[in-house]
Design an enzyme around this catalytic site. Structure first.
Site, PDB file in Angstrom:
ATOM      1  N   GLU A   1       7.742  -9.829 -11.791  1.00 51.24           N
ATOM      2  CA  GLU A   1       8.305 -10.829 -10.878  1.00 51.24           C
ATOM      3  C   GLU A   1       8.510 -12.184 -11.534  1.00 51.24           C
ATOM      4  O   GLU A   1       9.478 -12.882 -11.248  1.00 51.24           O
ATOM      5  CB  GLU A   1       7.421 -10.987  -9.636  1.00 51.24           C
ATOM      6  CG  GLU A   1       7.525  -9.829  -8.648  1.00 51.24           C
ATOM      7  CD  GLU A   1       6.767  -8.582  -9.061  1.00 51.24           C
ATOM      8  OE1 GLU A   1       5.949  -8.665  -9.998  1.00 51.24           O
ATOM      9  OE2 GLU A   1       6.993  -7.520  -8.456  1.00 51.24           O
TER      10      GLU A   1
ATOM     11  N   HIS B   1       0.943  -6.839   1.684  1.00 42.91           N
ATOM     12  CA  HIS B   1       2.355  -6.499   1.897  1.00 42.91           C
ATOM     13  C   HIS B   1       2.847  -6.948   3.272  1.00 42.91           C
ATOM     14  O   HIS B   1       3.771  -6.353   3.816  1.00 42.91           O
ATOM     15  CB  HIS B   1       2.587  -4.981   1.806  1.00 42.91           C
ATOM     16  CG  HIS B   1       2.500  -4.396   0.436  1.00 42.91           C
ATOM     17  ND1 HIS B   1       1.315  -4.241  -0.239  1.00 42.91           N
ATOM     18  CD2 HIS B   1       3.449  -3.899  -0.396  1.00 42.91           C
ATOM     19  CE1 HIS B   1       1.543  -3.672  -1.415  1.00 42.91           C
ATOM     20  NE2 HIS B   1       2.829  -3.453  -1.546  1.00 42.91           N
TER      21      HIS B   1
HETATM   22  C1  LIG Z   1       3.613  -7.210  -8.015  1.00 39.10           C
HETATM   23  C2  LIG Z   1       4.229  -6.022  -7.370  1.00 39.10           C
HETATM   24  N1  LIG Z   1       5.525  -5.767  -7.578  1.00 39.10           N
HETATM   25  C3  LIG Z   1       6.118  -4.688  -7.000  1.00 39.10           C
HETATM   26  C4  LIG Z   1       5.397  -3.862  -6.194  1.00 39.10           C
HETATM   27  C5  LIG Z   1       6.079  -2.672  -5.503  1.00 39.10           C
HETATM   28  N2  LIG Z   1       5.636  -1.448  -6.152  1.00 39.10           N
HETATM   29  C6  LIG Z   1       4.609  -0.728  -5.682  1.00 39.10           C
HETATM   30  S1  LIG Z   1       4.239   0.550  -6.648  1.00 39.10           S
HETATM   31  C7  LIG Z   1       5.480   0.189  -7.720  1.00 39.10           C
HETATM   32  C8  LIG Z   1       5.716   1.028  -8.918  1.00 39.10           C
HETATM   33  C9  LIG Z   1       4.540   0.998  -9.845  1.00 39.10           C
HETATM   34  O1  LIG Z   1       4.811   1.783 -10.952  1.00 39.10           O
HETATM   35  P1  LIG Z   1       3.670   2.204 -11.934  1.00 39.10           P
HETATM   36  O2  LIG Z   1       2.901   0.996 -12.360  1.00 39.10           O
HETATM   37  O3  LIG Z   1       4.263   3.028 -12.993  1.00 39.10           O
HETATM   38  O4  LIG Z   1       2.679   3.054 -11.026  1.00 39.10           O
HETATM   39  P2  LIG Z   1       2.963   4.468 -10.308  1.00 39.10           P
HETATM   40  O5  LIG Z   1       3.465   4.154  -8.950  1.00 39.10           O
HETATM   41  O6  LIG Z   1       3.928   5.220 -11.107  1.00 39.10           O
HETATM   42  O7  LIG Z   1       1.621   5.102 -10.239  1.00 39.10           O
HETATM   43  C10 LIG Z   1       6.167  -0.937  -7.295  1.00 39.10           C
HETATM   44  C11 LIG Z   1       7.324  -1.535  -7.965  1.00 39.10           C
HETATM   45  C12 LIG Z   1       4.046  -4.185  -5.981  1.00 39.10           C
HETATM   46  N3  LIG Z   1       3.271  -3.449  -5.164  1.00 39.10           N
HETATM   47  N4  LIG Z   1       3.478  -5.244  -6.595  1.00 39.10           N
END
Ligand SMILES: Cc1ncc(C[n+]2csc(CCOP(=O)(O)OP(=O)(O)O)c2C)c(N)n1
Ligand SMILES: [Mg+2]
Lengths: 328, 321
Positions: B58, B127
């Protein structure tokens, strides 16, 4: 395998417990019984379990939005987890946290996290405290491939390597950050390479192989406990379900999912166990049945529990203050 | 007039501006699909260069918007949930908001930061927040908060055309709401409030999703003979004080309703303005309704308890009307 039978069985049991818990949670969510949203750990069981079984009970972990597997791997109780998913008073967080915010500090589980990358500095600070208190614990910090692009990843590992903190950074590279495949969110394939930039060991392991993850973690834990600082472990794995329950998964091919499912960590571990004559099919079946029963009981426990009273909303914000309520 | 939902209206507004101005581009996490589908389909028309999925980062999204704007582009940067904007605060508060001023007006930053706010779907404490007051507090940022598809369309267009950093707030419970919108994609200027319902007995100033709660309350109150006027500021800064004050000059009573945690809320700023500027027309104390001073809890009954609803508004109105 020169791993004691008892440990192998713990690994198996916890993997099965995660799988069955997540399958039940998905089913309940799809039926509209559970509120909010749920990110399941199905397919990634070998990673959390391989790491946590290599830890001591008093060692710490930090988790992510996909945290159910971490709680169970650290010995968490599915009843309190399920009750939390229902938003019930008997849940781990009295219903105030939900799926994305389960914590079990008695088991060293410092909490799941709704902020991607939010756990990395927390794990680092826990490592700092361990060092300051000379408590000889270690911290395992779980995070995703997507999280490895956050500033907190780089800032935390730099600090940790500088201060030689007892932290094992475990990157669950499940190939996607939400709907984005790894190749569209970073220009490298092995996240472990990033360790070089901070002067610490970085290794990539097969995250679908619980024994491989366990062995790699053991090594990293040894290094951390001896005061030699952090390690970055990248576990290549795959989430079998969508990003969240209900995700239509327009971003990936079912053929790709199938290919990874052929490497399902649970049947492959069963095969390993049976081939090395450590256990019998009967032993495994017994574990599966017991765990299934436990999960069914967890659902009953959650359903039989009350919702928290309104006043619960006003508590636990501070240790010494309670907020004012409203009259309706 | 066409019918569309709130999410489609924002999509339409962005599309309109991307067609009109090749310097407009969109970036954010998974904007190709769009969480809740807001930006879905834009990539088909404008391609990957202008509809750009970013890594999850972000601070770099917010800051890259600053740099891109300074260099001549007109970015729309999406921070998926306002809760994640905390990760990007330096770039928004210290960089975007202050650059023009610090540099003596030599650099304009035409940035639209779009983000989703609010409670109501058991998304829990990280959230579900309403953090608008943090941004109205910072000189250098405009804050836009539509409550209907029509306002969303007109205001997203004006936000993108504005030469200043604009924070555009989208309440998640509004996305599916249907309504009529302009056929000609007319902009709605920032800083113009809208009277959503007229009445003579009490003024209810409400923002975002609370506009609809206020309208529900007004309907109930009408059954008891109390005619409430509902004013939606639509932009929290710049604020159309005149429309709000004119309503209060007519009704002599005001209730301010926002979903924010009440302590330190934007609603407090408005209440203070009213007290300072037109105290003499008031016939009753100013009332404020907000969420309780707690994080947003996960459990549905607790979330319902913490967030204000029409009953709270009715009670507040009756206490002064
Ligand atoms: C700071 C932040 N940005 C965006 C999100 C929205 N979000 C939730 S899970 C996710 C993907 C995370 O990917 P990864 O770290 O690879 O974990 P995975 O879900 O694959 O286990 C996103 C973008 C969030 N929760 N927090
Ligand atoms: Mg991932």
């Amino acid at each position: 395998m020169d791993i004691p039978k008892e440990i192998l069985l713990t690994m198996y049991e916890r993997m099965v417990r995660i799988r069955k818990f997540e399958e039940k949670a998905s089913e309940l969510f799809a039926k509209g019984v559970l509120p909010g949203f749920i990110h399941t750990y199905v397919g990634e069981e070998a990673t959390a379990v391989g790491v946590c079984v290599a830890l001591r009970d008093d060692d710490l972990v930090t988790s992510t939005h996909r945290g159910h597997g971490h709680v169970i791997s650290k010995g968490g109780d599915p009843r309190y987890m399920m009750a939390e998913l229902y938003g019930k008073e008997t849940g781990y967080c009295k219903g105030k946290g939900g799926s994305m915010h389960i914590a079990d500090p008695d088991k060293g589980m410092l909490g799941a996290n709704g902020i991607v990358g939010g756990g990395l500095p927390i794990a680092t600070g826990a490592g700092l405290s361990i060092k300051l208190r000379n408590s000889n614990q270690v911290v395992a910090c779980f995070f995703g491939d997507g999280a490895s692009n956050q500033g907190t990843f780089h800032e935390s590992i730099n600090m940790s390597s500088l201060w030689k903190l007892p932290v094992i950074y475990v990157c669950e590279n499940n190939q996607y950050g939400e709907f984005t495949p790894q190749k569209r969110h970073q220009a490298i394939t092995d996240i472990s390479q990033r360790a070089t930039a901070y002067g610490i060991p970085g290794i990539t392991v097969d995250g679908m192989d619980v024994v491989a993850v366990y062995e790699a973690t053991k090594e990293a834990v040894k290094r951390a406990r001896e005061g030699n600082g952090p390690t970055l472990i990248e576990a290549k794995c795959y989430r079998f379900h969508g990003h969240f329950v209900g995700d239509p998964q327009l971003y990936r091919d079912q053929a790709e999912v199938q290919k990874w499912m052929e490497r399902d960590p649970i049947p492959s571990f069963e095969k390993q166990l049976l081939e090395s004559n450590v256990v019998t099919e009967e032993d495994l079946r017994k574990i599966q049945e017991e765990v299934q029963h436990e999960i069914d009981e967890a659902v009953k426990f959650a359903e039989g529990s009350p919702y928290p009273s309104d006043k619960e909303a006003l508590e636990d914000i501070y240790t010494d203050l309670v907020e004012e309520g409203r009259v309706r | 007039m066409r019918k569309m939902n709130f999410a489609q209206a924002i999509n339409e507004g962005i599309k309109n501006e991307m067609r009109r101005d090749p310097n407009v581009f969109l970036m954010g996490e998974d904007v190709r699909f769009g969480v809740f589908g807001v930006t879905a389909g834009l990539i088909d028309e404008f391609g990957e260069d202008r509809v750009r999925d970013t890594p999850i980062t972000e601070e770099a999204i917010a800051g890259a918007a600053v740099g891109a704007a300074a260099a001549g582009s007109r970015p729309i940067a999406e921070i998926m949930f306002i809760d994640f904007i905390t990760v990007a605060m330096d770039q928004i508060v210290n960089q975007a908001a202050k650059m023009r001023y610090m540099f003596g007006g030599k650099i304009n930053l035409p940035i639209t930061y779009r983000t989703m706010v609010g409670a109501g779907i058991s998304a829990a404490a990280q959230h579900s927040q309403s953090l608008e007051a943090w941004f109205t507090h910072v000189p250098g940022i405009k804050v836009v908060f539509p409550s209907t598809p029509s306002d969303a369309l007109g205001l997203i267009i004006s936000s993108i055309r504005d030469d200043n950093p604009v924070l555009f707030l989208e309440h998640k419970l509004l996305y599916a709401m249907e309504g009529e919108v302009s056929d000609t994609n007319d902009p709605i200027p920032l800083g113009v409030a809208d009277v959503k319902r007229s009445g003579k007995d009490v003024t209810i100033v409400a923002t975002g999703f609370m506009v609809h709660k206020a309208l529900q309350a007004a309907q109930e109150l009408a059954k008891e003979g109390i005619e409430a006027e509902v004013v939606d500021p639509r932009t929290l800064f710049p604020l159309d004080k005149e429309t709000i004050y004119n309503s209060i000059r007519k009704t002599h009573k005001v209730v301010v309703v926002t979903e924010e945690v009440k302590r330190g809320a934007w609603s407090g700023e408005l209440a203070a303005d009213i007290a300072e500027d037109i105290f003499d027309v008031l016939e009753a104390p100013i009332k404020r309704i907000g969420s309780l001073n707690t994080p947003i809890p996960f459990s549905p009954p607790l979330e319902k308890y913490v967030v204000p609803n029409e009953i709270d508004i009715i009670n507040a109105v009756k206490s002064i009307a």
